[in-house]
Design a protein around this motif. Structure first.
Motif, short mmCIF file in Angstrom:
data_model
loop_
_atom_site.label_atom_id
_atom_site.label_comp_id
_atom_site.label_asym_id
_atom_site.label_seq_id
_atom_site.Cartn_x
_atom_site.Cartn_y
_atom_site.Cartn_z
N VAL A 521 0.84 -1.20 0.00
CA VAL A 521 0.00 0.00 0.00
C VAL A 521 0.87 1.25 0.00
O VAL A 521 0.63 2.20 -0.75
N ALA A 522 1.91 1.25 0.84
CA ALA A 522 2.79 2.42 0.93
C ALA A 522 3.50 2.68 -0.39
O ALA A 522 3.64 3.83 -0.82
N VAL A 723 -2.07 9.52 6.04
CA VAL A 723 -3.48 9.13 6.16
C VAL A 723 -3.89 8.19 5.03
O VAL A 723 -4.63 7.22 5.25
N LEU A 724 -3.43 8.44 3.82
CA LEU A 724 -3.76 7.55 2.70
C LEU A 724 -3.24 6.14 2.96
O LEU A 724 -3.95 5.15 2.71
N ILE A 725 -2.02 6.03 3.44
CA ILE A 725 -1.45 4.70 3.71
C ILE A 725 -2.26 4.00 4.80
O ILE A 725 -2.53 2.79 4.71
N GLU A 726 -2.70 4.75 5.82
CA GLU A 726 -3.47 4.16 6.92
C GLU A 726 -4.85 3.67 6.46
O GLU A 726 -5.35 2.65 6.95
N ASP A 747 -11.90 12.12 7.91
CA ASP A 747 -11.77 12.20 9.36
C ASP A 747 -10.31 12.34 9.78
O ASP A 747 -9.98 13.09 10.71
N GLY A 748 -9.43 11.64 9.07
CA GLY A 748 -8.01 11.70 9.41
C GLY A 748 -7.34 13.01 9.08
O GLY A 748 -6.32 13.37 9.67
N LEU A 749 -7.94 13.76 8.13
CA LEU A 749 -7.31 15.01 7.67
C LEU A 749 -8.02 16.27 8.15
O LEU A 749 -7.52 17.38 7.95
N LYS A 750 -9.20 16.13 8.78
CA LYS A 750 -10.03 17.28 9.10
C LYS A 750 -9.28 18.32 9.93
O LYS A 750 -9.25 19.51 9.60
N MET A 751 -8.68 17.90 11.03
CA MET A 751 -7.97 18.85 11.89
C MET A 751 -6.75 19.44 11.19
O MET A 751 -6.46 20.63 11.31
#
Length: 755
Positions: A521-522, A723-726, A747-751
């Motif tokens: 994936v990475a 975040v994409l990798i996760e 959700d992972g990028l919002k903040m």
């Protein structure tokens, strides 16, 4: 005066090994305890006060017109030149001595009697011991033979006696090659020391027989001698050092650390990534003279525990010029030092001597910070100082050119932010891999539009590259000095199908055979996310529709690859070198016309094609000027100079030039004598020799058009990548719907995006 050249490249595998060794010699950068990474200067400032060494270019004598200089050296404390030329189909040698009224032919009869049928090219070195006896080493491939061999002669009045060691005439059983001699020295005790890639041999000066032999490590350049001792340069994990060997033997050997380049020459250091190796000369009393891009240094008496004295800073010499390669170095008892440089096809001879009346002209010092040491910056700084002696560009960097570990960018940011806000702020900063927009928004960078726009309008620079840095308000805060691009190379696939993600995904969706080979994936994210990470964000929010489109592309490509959970240790994903076997498509970053030789040879080998992926470029040396600089006008003038032909005409192997005429000039350069070789794996797992040679003008012209058609820079974002990798694993293996995947990414990028 010109010098003939042989092939420019060693085998690629050897080159890789040398760079790996250099990188290991560098080691980890230490911190100062606060987490910040200290910077390093590429060259210390010039000595102040009255009296200093100066550089003087010497006129090469008209008598040498038509001769090629192959060596400079000293004999009886006189400067000598060894020259060669073709005459009646044979190569001949002549020796010249510098005397008060010019250069005089002092060739002895035995040397004049030698003629070589070698097609006009050979390696030659003349030696003279303290008793006046001369020896000649000549390596060449005789007409009618297919192997390069070394030969050795001694002078006997008007006759030359060949005393070639028997081992030089015996081919190595493993690769059928003969002993490759790096260099030799003659000692006053009647012996010779011969250094090859395999061994260091002590030879009899009478008959060339081997008196002793030891396996050679990696030594850098020819040995030198003071008549009694042999000096060898070596490098390794502990740094660079000079081995001083009595009579050339290892017993009782002492080691001398390389000069560090710390202004006064103190400390133990080893320059990694510099242009060319350490040049070395020794006097009869054992005084060692060393030169490299950091400067020229002297160690009196050759004492291993002594302190190097810097004679002149590197930026004050030709040694700092990146495309000027030192081919000969000699030192005299009266303190004069000579260096012969090759610049493209031309030779330049410089003399360095102490002038008691000379003073430094430097009145302004501009600091330039870059994360990585860089050849183009060093070239620009050195040439600018030559043209403007009053200005010194002090380049500070955190990591040397061939640093092998992952950079600590958190420490870099911390250190740079401290500098930018303090009294020690740099005048210019290179922002590769740094958040340029953040510095611009904080008002820390000057607007460069008035500098760059006239160069674009006149056609001096590639506006498709530099114009990508114009903001919506017409301002720009950086200009790239070089660029590269990610080249897609493939077989059984056209340029239309492999040029963009959308077309590639459509093409691979109907193929059963994997084109790229397996990916984690990475690996898949790293290969493709830089082409869309800027497009999926709009006004600090994730654009779900655009992201969904690119996720579909990734899924189609990933399905064709075959996604694996992890890559076995020491196994690499398939790439360019696998196109002759298991892979049918690969991506290769290219940075210049010489750097394209292997990819173009691979395309020819597989009868495939190539293009610039997504028509995006990899910017390099993105340079800005700090608003706190007190030398803004000079900094702008330096940037303008760095974009000029004078700087950009050189091939730094790290990028294509932004200057239009330089791009065209380097594309048209004759590389017919460039060559390289490596090994690639075939379909059956066996290894094949793979040769790389110059590509035709039509290919060079096509590369120019690709460069001219590049549209915008490739982007990086460490958080988006993370975040994409996760989040992509379950989507790529088909266990998670696209909408759920988009939601997890949002959700992972919002903040992060809201900051």
């Amino acid at each position: 005066m010109k010098r003939k050249k042989s092939g420019k490249w060693l085998a690629a595998l050897l080159t890789a090994a040398l760079l790996a060794g250099a990188a290991s010699g560098c080691g980890e950068k230490e911190t100062d305890g606060s987490g910040s990474v200290p910077g390093t200067q590429t060259g210390s400032l010039p000595d102040q006060g009255k009296g200093r060494y100066v550089e003087i270019q010497e006129e090469l004598p008209a008598e040498l017109e038509g001769w090629d200089i192959v060596q400079i050296y000293t004999a009886e404390d006189k400067l000598r030149l060894l020259t060669t030329k073709e005459e009646n189909g044979k190569s001949i040698l002549r020796e010249w001595e510098k005397q008060e009224n010019g250069y005089v032919d002092v060739t002895q009869g035995w040397l004049s009697s030698l003629e070589f049928a070698c097609g006009g090219w050979m390696e030659a070195q003349l030696m003279q011991d303290g008793n006046g006896r001369q020896y000649l080493y000549a390596g060449y491939m005789s007409d009618g033979e297919d192997s390069f061999k070394g030969h050795l002669w001694k002078g006997q009045g008007d006759e030359a006696a060949e005393i070639t060691p028997e081992k030089w005439s015996v081919a190595d059983e493993e690769n059928a090659s003969y002993e490759m001699v790096i260099g030799m020295v003659a000692l006053d005790n009647g012996t010779l020391a011969a250094l090859s890639y395999n061994s260091l041999d002590i030879l009899s000066g009478e008959d060339g027989s081997v008196l002793s032999s030891e396996q050679a490590g990696f030594y850098d350049g020819r040995p030198v001698a003071d008549g009694e001792n042999v000096y060898l340069r070596s490098s390794g994990s502990g740094g660079g050092q000079i081995e001083k060997r009595k009579d050339g033997r290892k017993e009782g050997m002492v080691t001398i650390p390389y000069p560090s380049g710390n202004g006064d020459g103190s400390g133990i250091g080893f320059t990694i990534g510099g242009e060319g190796s350490l040049c070395l000369a020794v006097l009869k009393d054992g005084t060692v003279i060393a030169a490299q891009e950091q400067g020229i240094f002297r160690l009196s008496g050759g004492a291993p525990d002594g302190q190097w004295e810097r004679l002149v800073a590197g930026m004050e010499t030709e040694f700092a010029i990146t495309d000027s390669y030192c081919t000969g170095f000699a030192a005299m008892e009266d303190g004069k030092i000579y260096a012969l440089f090759q610049v493209n096809e031309d030779l330049k001879l410089y003399r360095y001597e102490y002038d008691p009346e000379a003073v430094s002209e430097v009145t302004q010092i501009l600091k330039l910070y870059t994360v990585y040491e860089n050849s183009l910056l060093k070239q620009a700084a050195a040439l600018y100082h030559k043209a403007h002696p009053e200005t010194w560009i002090d380049i500070q960097y955190t990591y040397p050119m061939y640093y092998a570990e992952q950079p600590d960018y958190e420490a870099v940011y911390q250190s740079l932010n401290t500098m930018l806000m303090g009294d020690d702020a740099p005048d210019m900063v290179v922002m590769d891999h740094l958040n340029m927009d953040s510095y611009a928004q904080k008002g820390l960078l000057e607007d460069l539009d008035s500098l760059v726009r006239p160069m674009e309008e006149s056609g001096e620079v590639l506006s498709n590259i530099t114009g990508a840095y114009v903001d919506g308000d017409g301002k720009r805060y950086a200009v790239p000095l070089q660029f590269g691009f990610n080249m897609a190379l493939g077989r059984d696939i056209g340029t239309e199908q492999m040029g963009r993600m959308e077309e590639l995904a459509q093409f691979l969706a109907g193929k059963e055979e994997s084109y790229l080979g397996t990916r984690t994936v990475a690996e898949l994210v790293d290969e493709f996310y830089p082409y869309f990470c800027d497009e999926i964000v709009n006004n600090k929010e994730l654009d779900r529709e655009v992201l969904g489109k690119y996720l579909e592309y990734l899924k189609a490509i990933g399905d064709n690859c075959g996604i694996i959970a992890a890559r076995p240790q020491e196994e690499l994903a398939l790439g360019m070198w696998d196109l002759g076997g298991k892979a049918k498509l690969a991506f290769q970053q290219v940075g210049g016309f010489t750097d394209c030789m292997f990819p173009m040879s691979m395309v020819d080998y597989i009868k495939g094609d190539f293009t610039a992926f997504e028509n995006r470029f990899l910017p390099s040396m993105q340079t800005g000027i700090c608003t706190r600089s007190q030398y803004t006008d000079t900094a702008k003038d330096f940037l303008r100079f760095a974009l000029s032909q004078e700087v950009q005409d050189a091939d730094y192997y790290k990028g294509f030039p932004v200057n239009v005429k330089s791009l065209e000039k380097l594309a048209a350069k004759d590389r017919s004598d460039y060559m390289s070789a490596t090994m690639i794996m075939a379909d059956d797992g066996s290894y094949l020799e793979f040769d790389s040679e110059a590509y035709p003008k039509e290919t060079a012209d096509r590369l120019v058009k690709l460069c001219q058609g590049l549209e915008k820079p490739i982007k990086e974002d460490a958080k988006i990548r993370e975040v994409l990798i996760e989040c992509l694993g379950a989507y790529l293996d088909g266990t998670q719907p696209k909408e759920d995947t988009i939601q997890k990414i949002e959700d992972g990028l919002k903040m992060y995006l809201a900051e």
